[in-house]
Every structure is written in C-alpha cells, then in structure tokens.
Design an enzyme around this catalytic site. Structure first.
Site, PDB file in Angstrom:
ATOM      1  N   LYS A 223      -5.424   8.263   1.578  1.00  0.00           N
ATOM      2  CA  LYS A 223      -5.624   9.203   2.691  1.00  0.00           C
ATOM      3  C   LYS A 223      -7.005   9.858   2.650  1.00  0.00           C
ATOM      4  O   LYS A 223      -7.717   9.826   1.650  1.00  0.00           O
ATOM      5  CB  LYS A 223      -4.491  10.226   2.717  1.00  0.00           C
ATOM      6  CG  LYS A 223      -3.188   9.566   3.166  1.00  0.00           C
ATOM      7  CD  LYS A 223      -2.048  10.523   3.394  1.00  0.00           C
ATOM      8  CE  LYS A 223      -0.837   9.767   3.965  1.00  0.00           C
ATOM      9  NZ  LYS A 223       0.331  10.641   4.135  1.00  0.00           N
ATOM     10  N   ARG A 257       5.051   6.942  -2.160  1.00  0.00           N
ATOM     11  CA  ARG A 257       4.861   5.920  -1.120  1.00  0.00           C
ATOM     12  C   ARG A 257       3.424   5.419  -1.213  1.00  0.00           C
ATOM     13  O   ARG A 257       2.478   6.201  -1.045  1.00  0.00           O
ATOM     14  CB  ARG A 257       5.139   6.533   0.253  1.00  0.00           C
ATOM     15  CG  ARG A 257       5.070   5.580   1.430  1.00  0.00           C
ATOM     16  CD  ARG A 257       5.444   6.316   2.720  1.00  0.00           C
ATOM     17  NE  ARG A 257       5.466   5.436   3.881  1.00  0.00           N
ATOM     18  CZ  ARG A 257       4.413   5.160   4.635  1.00  0.00           C
ATOM     19  NH1 ARG A 257       3.235   5.716   4.351  1.00  0.00           N
ATOM     20  NH2 ARG A 257       4.515   4.338   5.663  1.00  0.00           N
TER      21      ARG A 257
END
Length: 280
Positions: A223, A257
C-alpha cells in the site's frame, strides 16, 4: 479463538493465517491486469495455494482510492468462473471480496465460503441476511466514505478509538442480520480513508482492537503508505510490506492479507515462533 464453519476450522491460538489476494481486475493498484485473464487468474490462485496460502481472496472490482464501480454482472462474470475452477483444485476456503449481495450469492454458489465486505454490511442491506442464511463467515472492514472519495482529507480525533467503535457497531449489525458473532472477523481497513500517519498509528496500536474479541485481519500489502515511507514504487514494496506484516502479527493480527504469499509464510512463521518463544 477459533473460526469454524462447514468443513473448515481456523485456530488462531495455534498460528496466524495468510490470505492470498487474487484480483481479477484490470485496474487494482498493486497487480491490476496481471491476473485479469481466466487462465492466469486460476494459475496464480493455484500458485498461492502451493506457496502456503490458507485462504484465497478473489475480487472482481478494484477498491483502490478513486476507483470506479463496475456492474454486478461484470463482477460476476469476472469472479465466478475463477472461483469454480479453484474450488475444484484446492481444499482451501475461498473468500469473495465484494459488498454486493448478488455477486456474493453467485460466488457462494460457485464454491466461495467467506464474504469479505469492505463496507461492513452498509452498502447492500441484502448481504447480511444472505451471509446468515449461508452460514459462512464475514469479514467486516472499516472505511471512511467510499472508494471514490475515501482519501479526500480523512480526519480523526482518535483514529484507533473511532475505528474500534465503528467495528463494534458493525459486529452488532452483523448479529442483527442473523450472523453468529463467532462467524465475524474485523479489519481496521489500512489505507481505506486514512492518511499515511493514520496507517502507521493503527499498526502501532493494533492491540487496542482486542476489546472487540473478534479475529483481526490486517491488509497492508504494497500500500501507498509503505511507498511513502520508503520512497518505493509498488513493485519494490515487498520488504516494506513484510515489515508491516511482522508488526501486525506481533501486535495481534490473526490473519494477514498479502500478494506475496511465499514471503509472507516465512515472515509469519518467524514472528509466530517469537511470540510463542518456541521453535516448535
């Protein structure tokens, strides 16, 4: 703490579990288009299973910041054939990453057995009752706003405290829909309506979510806050991602995840051993 349903059991007292990301989309931030074709998507799902994924999370609509929505039918067309094919080949839970009840219905019919909802049952009133009827777990994520606008100046007085209250309400919403509390997983939504600093604070103070008494999923993989700290493009964020995975596991995550399953398996196994104080 355990998550038990159908033929599956995840025992979080034993270890941390790894969810592998399979984006069947042309525009996801990390791997958009890479696994968009049916054959490549299935191949990658099988690779992640071979590498040690405990769950495969299949999504057919990008939820990156400022992304645009796709139709229900297009999302179904993207994910259902892939789920059907993977379900025949792997003995793992397959998660459908959607907030749309109709997509979830077809995905569950195709062999999915978890619903991963970024809206925490807020966007589609039919999704909660569907999950309850099917007897599958649901993952409820915090997000401020919607993907189209969530990164427009998100502000909090106490980011972890406010997310905790949101997730407490989300768990109540799930149980009011008929979903057993034991089937609910919560996700603080790293990157969904948060600044870079918010994401760092969430990871640092992750243990505060223990008051919810639910399994905690954390998704940091590749991210933008990692890119910001390290000044790295998406394709060079693997090391930074594993640092965040290690911190998440050490601070209380029950599931992570990730895109790079093989690297995450070693990272998680090492941190789990440190937490136990045992090499066994």
């Amino acid at each position: 703490m355990k998550l038990q349903w159908d033929k599956y059991e995840l025992d979080f007292e034993e270890r941390t579990y790894i969810m592998g990301v399979l984006n069947v989309t042309p525009d996801s931030f990390s791997d958009g288009g890479k696994y968009y074709s049916f054959d490549r998507a299935v191949e990658h799902g099988l690779e992640m299973a071979e590498d040690g994924a405990d769950i495969l999370d299949v999504g057919g609509e990008s939820t990156r910041p400022f992304s645009q929505r796709v139709s229900v039918q297009e999302e179904i067309d993207r994910v259902v054939p892939v789920i059907e094919a993977l379900n025949k080949e792997v003995n793992l839970p397959i998660s459908i990453d959607t907030y749309k009840s109709e997509v979830a219905k077809y995905a569950l019919d195709a062999g999915a057995s978890i619903v991963n909802d970024i809206s925490a049952l807020r966007f589609d009133p039919e999704l909660g009752p569907l999950v309850a009827e099917r007897g599958v777990p649901v993952i409820l994520m915090h997000m401020k706003g919607r993907p189209e606008d969530m990164q427009k100046d998100p502000q909090y007085d106490d980011v972890v405290g406010e997310i905790t209250e949101f997730l407490r309400d989300a768990v109540a919403r799930a149980t009011q829909s008929g979903i057993p509390k034991e089937h609910v997983v919560v996700d603080p939504g790293i990157g969904f309506g948060k600044t870079f600093d918010h994401n760092l604070v969430i990871l640092r103070d992750l243990s505060r979510f223990e008051v919810l008494d639910r399994p905690l999923l954390v998704g940091t993989s590749n991210k933008s806050f990692i890119g910001h700290v390290l000044d790295r493009p998406v394709e060079e964020r693997a090391v930074g991602t594993m640092a965040t995975v290690a911190v998440a596991v050490m601070n209380g995550a029950h599931m992570v995840r990730v895109h790079d399953v093989k690297m995450a398996v070693d990272t998680v196994r090492m941190v789990d051993a440190i937490k136990r104080g045992s090499a066994q």
